[in-house]
Motif scaffolding. Sequence first.
Motif, mmCIF file in Angstrom:
data_model
loop_
_atom_site.group_PDB
_atom_site.id
_atom_site.type_symbol
_atom_site.label_atom_id
_atom_site.label_comp_id
_atom_site.label_asym_id
_atom_site.label_seq_id
_atom_site.Cartn_x
_atom_site.Cartn_y
_atom_site.Cartn_z
ATOM 1 N N GLY A 158 11.191 -6.566 10.596
ATOM 2 C CA GLY A 158 11.486 -6.103 11.947
ATOM 3 C C GLY A 158 11.902 -4.647 11.994
ATOM 4 O O GLY A 158 11.941 -3.947 10.977
ATOM 5 N N ILE A 159 12.231 -4.182 13.200
ATOM 6 C CA ILE A 159 12.701 -2.818 13.419
ATOM 7 C C ILE A 159 13.864 -2.834 14.400
ATOM 8 O O ILE A 159 13.949 -3.691 15.292
ATOM 9 N N VAL A 160 14.782 -1.872 14.230
ATOM 10 C CA VAL A 160 15.964 -1.750 15.069
ATOM 11 C C VAL A 160 16.476 -0.320 14.912
ATOM 12 O O VAL A 160 16.024 0.410 14.030
ATOM 13 N N ASP A 161 17.404 0.095 15.749
ATOM 14 C CA ASP A 161 18.045 1.402 15.622
ATOM 15 C C ASP A 161 19.444 1.168 15.052
ATOM 16 O O ASP A 161 20.341 0.693 15.756
ATOM 17 N N GLY B 109 21.777 -11.169 5.249
ATOM 18 C CA GLY B 109 22.100 -10.055 6.141
ATOM 19 C C GLY B 109 21.110 -9.909 7.276
ATOM 20 O O GLY B 109 21.488 -9.570 8.406
ATOM 21 N N LYS B 110 19.837 -10.151 7.008
ATOM 22 C CA LYS B 110 18.821 -10.044 8.054
ATOM 23 C C LYS B 110 19.097 -11.057 9.168
ATOM 24 O O LYS B 110 19.023 -10.727 10.357
ATOM 25 N N THR B 111 19.427 -12.280 8.771
ATOM 26 C CA THR B 111 19.746 -13.307 9.765
ATOM 27 C C THR B 111 20.978 -12.923 10.580
ATOM 28 O O THR B 111 21.004 -13.044 11.815
ATOM 29 N N ASN C 139 18.011 6.573 8.739
ATOM 30 C CA ASN C 139 17.064 5.725 8.014
ATOM 31 C C ASN C 139 15.921 5.307 8.923
ATOM 32 O O ASN C 139 15.887 5.657 10.099
ATOM 33 N N SER C 140 14.995 4.545 8.380
ATOM 34 C CA SER C 140 13.756 4.239 9.104
ATOM 35 C C SER C 140 13.913 3.099 10.105
ATOM 36 O O SER C 140 12.986 2.815 10.858
ATOM 37 N N GLY C 141 15.069 2.428 10.109
ATOM 38 C CA GLY C 141 15.298 1.384 11.100
ATOM 39 C C GLY C 141 14.583 0.074 10.828
ATOM 40 O O GLY C 141 14.385 -0.720 11.746
ATOM 41 N N VAL C 142 14.224 -0.178 9.571
ATOM 42 C CA VAL C 142 13.502 -1.406 9.246
ATOM 43 C C VAL C 142 14.486 -2.542 8.959
ATOM 44 O O VAL C 142 15.470 -2.362 8.238
ATOM 45 N N LEU C 143 14.214 -3.703 9.534
ATOM 46 C CA LEU C 143 14.907 -4.937 9.181
ATOM 47 C C LEU C 143 14.122 -5.578 8.038
ATOM 48 O O LEU C 143 13.126 -6.261 8.253
#
Length: 402
Positions: A149-152, A75-77, A52-56
């Motif tokens: 945000g972004i994450v892997d 979930g984001k928190t 996936n694109s890794g977007v938070l």
Amino acid sequence: MPSPNLTCDFVVVGAGIVGLATAAELRRRYPDCRVVVAETERRVAEHQSGHNSGVLHSGLYYRPGSQRALTCRRGKTLMESFCDQMKIPWERCGKVVVATDAGELEALQRISERAEANGVDFRRINSDELRELEPRANGIAALHVPETGIVDYAVVCRKLAERIDQDHGNLRLNSQVVAIDHLGASIDVRLVDGQRLSARHLVNCAGLQSDRVARLAGLQTKVRIVPFRGEYYELAKGKEHLVHNLIYPVPDPAFPFLGVHFTRMINGGVECGPNAVLALSRKGYDWTTFSPRDLMETFAFKGFRKLARRHWKTGIGEMNRSLRKSAFVTALQKLMPSLSADDLVPGRAGVRAQAVSQDGDLIDDFLIEHGPSSTHVLNAPSPAATASLAIAETIVESIRLK
């Protein structure tokens, strides 16, 4: 020879991010329970969670009160906290959702109303303010969402797997589930190597295979998984400066897809896409990967045939973008007119497990159904990765052990 039969409390099928989060939550909620995670592939996050694109996500688009809206916000928190705790790199970089013409302003307003209802931190900006954030973006108005945000997520999955292992969970890779039987108050799960797992409850988080696992468990669900492939380009080396963070279009309300967009990645580079084409296999990451069984099931399902009749023009357009780079570039140029074909190089692809109803509707919310001694996650579209830790809470809270 297969290993001896194993008795446990829970079997979780699938080592994607929702399955791993659920296993971790079961161990947290019931510290003395025995949890086994059965995964067909040789690695965790082999499919949707690792492609996936890794977007938070912030919860911007989702209908207020829906599971997507509620679990995305919590979930984001939880995900940000987990990443901090596990020292996983992530960034709150922000994004813009861009209206490129007057015809999109009404839809942009509806999104802003949903964002406000969902408690998202955002502001509406004009074209001058948009150019300050993304100088090459084309738009007459936009929403700026600084908390995106972004994450892997593949890294997140590996850390979840480590936590499960440290908490004495049992992760079985190369362990496809081939049969499920109900034996009184327990459920018997047979793996491809012949081993049997006897459990009090099964949680099906099998993603692209979730409807098949549900049928193995005797659940008469009316939805089917239809695989859609999303293909990406990337900005060529030296062109990354064209995009500062994330640039999204105003999505088509008829589809649970967000349209082609620009996403800066946590490990560097910028992805551009995806489109959405029917995959020829549930593992169909390109046009050459073909599964007669998967295609036969898709075309035999009346819900897919209704969907195809209703949206065939859109489908042809998506295929055109898949087969012709120039068409893909044209779609991206709506957001960034200065972009050229030379600015793009081929990127990766992902396959999305999209649940489709018998009436031909694309299910746009999370769908969790229950059977005897079993819980089945049958639709987990975006923002499932962002929301995974909150989805896991919902799943575990819904389980009623005998």
